[in-house]
Design a protein around this motif. Sequence first.
Motif, PDB file in Angstrom:
ATOM      1  N   SER A 106       0.833  -1.222   0.000  1.00  0.00           N
ATOM      2  CA  SER A 106       0.000   0.000   0.000  1.00  0.00           C
ATOM      3  C   SER A 106       0.859   1.260   0.000  1.00  0.00           C
ATOM      4  N   TRP A 107       1.971   1.208  -0.713  1.00  0.00           N
ATOM      5  CA  TRP A 107       2.995   2.259  -0.680  1.00  0.00           C
ATOM      6  C   TRP A 107       3.231   2.787  -2.093  1.00  0.00           C
ATOM      7  N   PRO A 108       2.616   3.920  -2.472  1.00  0.00           N
ATOM      8  CA  PRO A 108       2.843   4.479  -3.808  1.00  0.00           C
ATOM      9  C   PRO A 108       4.295   4.903  -4.000  1.00  0.00           C
ATOM     10  N   PRO A 109       4.797   4.881  -5.227  1.00  0.00           N
ATOM     11  CA  PRO A 109       6.168   5.334  -5.493  1.00  0.00           C
ATOM     12  C   PRO A 109       6.403   6.747  -4.951  1.00  0.00           C
ATOM     13  N   LYS A 110       7.608   6.971  -4.481  1.00  0.00           N
ATOM     14  CA  LYS A 110       7.970   8.251  -3.899  1.00  0.00           C
ATOM     15  C   LYS A 110       8.934   9.010  -4.809  1.00  0.00           C
ATOM     16  N   GLY A 111       8.818  10.333  -4.802  1.00  0.00           N
ATOM     17  CA  GLY A 111       9.753  11.186  -5.519  1.00  0.00           C
ATOM     18  C   GLY A 111       9.150  11.947  -6.680  1.00  0.00           C
ATOM     19  N   LEU A 112       8.056  11.450  -7.250  1.00  0.00           N
ATOM     20  CA  LEU A 112       7.404  12.122  -8.369  1.00  0.00           C
ATOM     21  C   LEU A 112       6.157  12.856  -7.878  1.00  0.00           C
ATOM     22  N   THR A 113       5.899  14.022  -8.432  1.00  0.00           N
ATOM     23  CA  THR A 113       4.746  14.815  -8.024  1.00  0.00           C
ATOM     24  C   THR A 113       3.763  14.941  -9.182  1.00  0.00           C
ATOM     25  N   GLY A 114       2.491  14.925  -8.858  1.00  0.00           N
ATOM     26  CA  GLY A 114       1.443  15.043  -9.861  1.00  0.00           C
ATOM     27  C   GLY A 114       0.093  14.903  -9.197  1.00  0.00           C
ATOM     28  N   THR A 115      -0.915  14.625  -9.974  1.00  0.00           N
ATOM     29  CA  THR A 115      -2.277  14.450  -9.485  1.00  0.00           C
ATOM     30  C   THR A 115      -2.613  12.967  -9.410  1.00  0.00           C
ATOM     31  N   PRO A 116      -2.780  12.407  -8.200  1.00  0.00           N
ATOM     32  CA  PRO A 116      -3.165  11.001  -8.094  1.00  0.00           C
ATOM     33  C   PRO A 116      -4.584  10.769  -8.622  1.00  0.00           C
ATOM     34  N   MET A 142      18.370   4.580 -10.413  1.00  0.00           N
ATOM     35  CA  MET A 142      19.508   5.468 -10.653  1.00  0.00           C
ATOM     36  C   MET A 142      19.230   6.399 -11.834  1.00  0.00           C
ATOM     37  N   TYR A 143      18.696   5.829 -12.935  1.00  0.00           N
ATOM     38  CA  TYR A 143      18.389   6.663 -14.102  1.00  0.00           C
ATOM     39  C   TYR A 143      17.244   7.635 -13.800  1.00  0.00           C
ATOM     40  N   LEU A 144      16.260   7.201 -13.028  1.00  0.00           N
ATOM     41  CA  LEU A 144      15.171   8.106 -12.660  1.00  0.00           C
ATOM     42  C   LEU A 144      15.702   9.258 -11.810  1.00  0.00           C
ATOM     43  N   LYS A 145      16.594   8.957 -10.903  1.00  0.00           N
ATOM     44  CA  LYS A 145      17.186  10.013 -10.071  1.00  0.00           C
ATOM     45  C   LYS A 145      17.952  11.015 -10.923  1.00  0.00           C
ATOM     46  N   GLN A 146      18.703  10.521 -11.902  1.00  0.00           N
ATOM     47  CA  GLN A 146      19.476  11.412 -12.761  1.00  0.00           C
ATOM     48  C   GLN A 146      18.577  12.337 -13.575  1.00  0.00           C
ATOM     49  N   ARG A 147      17.488  11.791 -14.099  1.00  0.00           N
ATOM     50  CA  ARG A 147      16.631  12.597 -14.980  1.00  0.00           C
ATOM     51  C   ARG A 147      15.706  13.526 -14.194  1.00  0.00           C
ATOM     52  N   PHE A 148      15.160  13.049 -13.066  1.00  0.00           N
ATOM     53  CA  PHE A 148      14.225  13.869 -12.296  1.00  0.00           C
ATOM     54  C   PHE A 148      14.921  14.700 -11.222  1.00  0.00           C
ATOM     55  N   ASN A 149      16.215  14.488 -11.057  1.00  0.00           N
ATOM     56  CA  ASN A 149      16.998  15.242 -10.078  1.00  0.00           C
ATOM     57  C   ASN A 149      16.445  15.111  -8.662  1.00  0.00           C
ATOM     58  N   THR A 150      15.951  13.921  -8.359  1.00  0.00           N
ATOM     59  CA  THR A 150      15.458  13.615  -7.022  1.00  0.00           C
ATOM     60  C   THR A 150      15.442  12.103  -6.855  1.00  0.00           C
ATOM     61  N   VAL A 151      15.459  11.637  -5.629  1.00  0.00           N
ATOM     62  CA  VAL A 151      15.402  10.204  -5.387  1.00  0.00           C
ATOM     63  C   VAL A 151      14.000   9.683  -5.699  1.00  0.00           C
ATOM     64  N   VAL A 152      13.915   8.683  -6.540  1.00  0.00           N
ATOM     65  CA  VAL A 152      12.642   8.051  -6.888  1.00  0.00           C
ATOM     66  C   VAL A 152      12.687   6.601  -6.398  1.00  0.00           C
ATOM     67  N   SER A 153      11.740   6.244  -5.537  1.00  0.00           N
ATOM     68  CA  SER A 153      11.642   4.882  -5.023  1.00  0.00           C
ATOM     69  C   SER A 153      10.360   4.258  -5.548  1.00  0.00           C
ATOM     70  N   VAL A 154      10.481   3.170  -6.291  1.00  0.00           N
ATOM     71  CA  VAL A 154       9.331   2.574  -6.963  1.00  0.00           C
ATOM     72  C   VAL A 154       8.533   1.681  -6.023  1.00  0.00           C
ATOM     73  N   PHE A 155       9.229   0.843  -5.235  1.00  0.00           N
ATOM     74  CA  PHE A 155       8.544  -0.097  -4.342  1.00  0.00           C
ATOM     75  C   PHE A 155       9.036   0.062  -2.906  1.00  0.00           C
ATOM     76  N   TYR A 156       8.141  -0.177  -1.979  1.00  0.00           N
ATOM     77  CA  TYR A 156       8.499  -0.162  -0.561  1.00  0.00           C
ATOM     78  C   TYR A 156       9.641  -1.141  -0.301  1.00  0.00           C
ATOM     79  N   ASP A 157      10.697  -0.630   0.352  1.00  0.00           N
ATOM     80  CA  ASP A 157      11.836  -1.466   0.738  1.00  0.00           C
ATOM     81  C   ASP A 157      12.365  -2.295  -0.428  1.00  0.00           C
ATOM     82  N   LYS A 158      12.248  -1.730  -1.629  1.00  0.00           N
ATOM     83  CA  LYS A 158      12.725  -2.368  -2.863  1.00  0.00           C
ATOM     84  C   LYS A 158      12.149  -3.786  -3.046  1.00  0.00           C
ATOM     85  N   CYS A 159      10.913  -3.978  -2.561  1.00  0.00           N
ATOM     86  CA  CYS A 159      10.180  -5.235  -2.741  1.00  0.00           C
ATOM     87  C   CYS A 159      10.822  -6.390  -1.977  1.00  0.00           C
ATOM     88  N   ASN A 160      11.404  -6.089  -0.832  1.00  0.00           N
ATOM     89  CA  ASN A 160      11.944  -7.154   0.004  1.00  0.00           C
ATOM     90  C   ASN A 160      10.881  -7.626   0.975  1.00  0.00           C
TER      91      ASN A 160
END
Length: 299
Positions: free
Chosen positions: A36-46, A277-295
């Motif tokens: 129940s953890w949406p990706p973090k780092g990107l902003t927009g309208t949910p 890593m590529y998302l961080k480079q392009r968006f200039n912010t840390v982007v986390s796709v899954f909670y705890d990297k799906c562990n």
Amino acid sequence: MAYTWPFLAIYFSTKLIVGGGDVGDFTPCLQFFYRSWPPKGLTGTPICQRYNNQYHFASLYSRPRRSPWFSAYVFGVPSGKRPAASWKYEPQLTYPKANGNMAPFPLGPLDLNVVESQAVDPDYTNSTFSRGHLNPSLHHRLHEDRSSTFTLTNVVPQKAGSNDGPWESLEQTVNKTLAAYCIGKAYIVTGIIPYQSQEHWIKNKRVAVPEYLWSSYCCPQFNNSLPQHLRSAFPTYAAIGRNDINSTEEIVPINKSVKKQFFGYDVRQMSLETLEMYLKQRFNTVVSVFYDKCNGQGN
């Protein structure tokens, strides 16, 4: 911004307000995200994508770009034929008091307020881009789930060489891999990477074009008897695909031996860490796709 399309009916403009239970908040549809953890780092309208009074997936929408940053969903093995492409829009992006269901585009004139708030069919008509699903119909079992993916709030401008070639092959590969080896739920997030220097737009400069598409899945419970070539594909898997044949090869190299119609639209498979890593480079912010990297165990 004024439009002269002959089939548009002009209505008196009203102030657009963000609101409504299904726009502006992921709370009603957190079940489409791992833990129940949406990706973090990107902003927009949910947007909680609701069709026929049921939630089917979630999207993070960019109003200025008139297209989504990503869509998130739970994978299902497809069943039956692909539904007809009956394209829909999100009324609550325009009218906060709408009932929350995506709606089919009318046969007659379009409401200018809808045109202002989001992409509409004429944006793609006679353009050089196809309607590229982030959440594809192929990754769902039920007919209503599959039909719900045909909304322009789940679509980005995608070149046919990508959409009908390497990117479609990626979707098919993910489908077969998860169907064969994932036990329980698999969570998928598919999104876009914009151009670094300046935005590129569809013909009428209303809908922004991505330079790359990306996708990643999280399958926390999987069959331990994986073949050798798939051991790196669990519990997570990621890929980035080219949407511009003129892009540099730093992120995705070009395969010189592919068919002409697919040349330059390659897809590169990679780890979740490399994708982030590529998302961080392009968006200039840390982007986390899954909670705890799906562990750990999924919900």
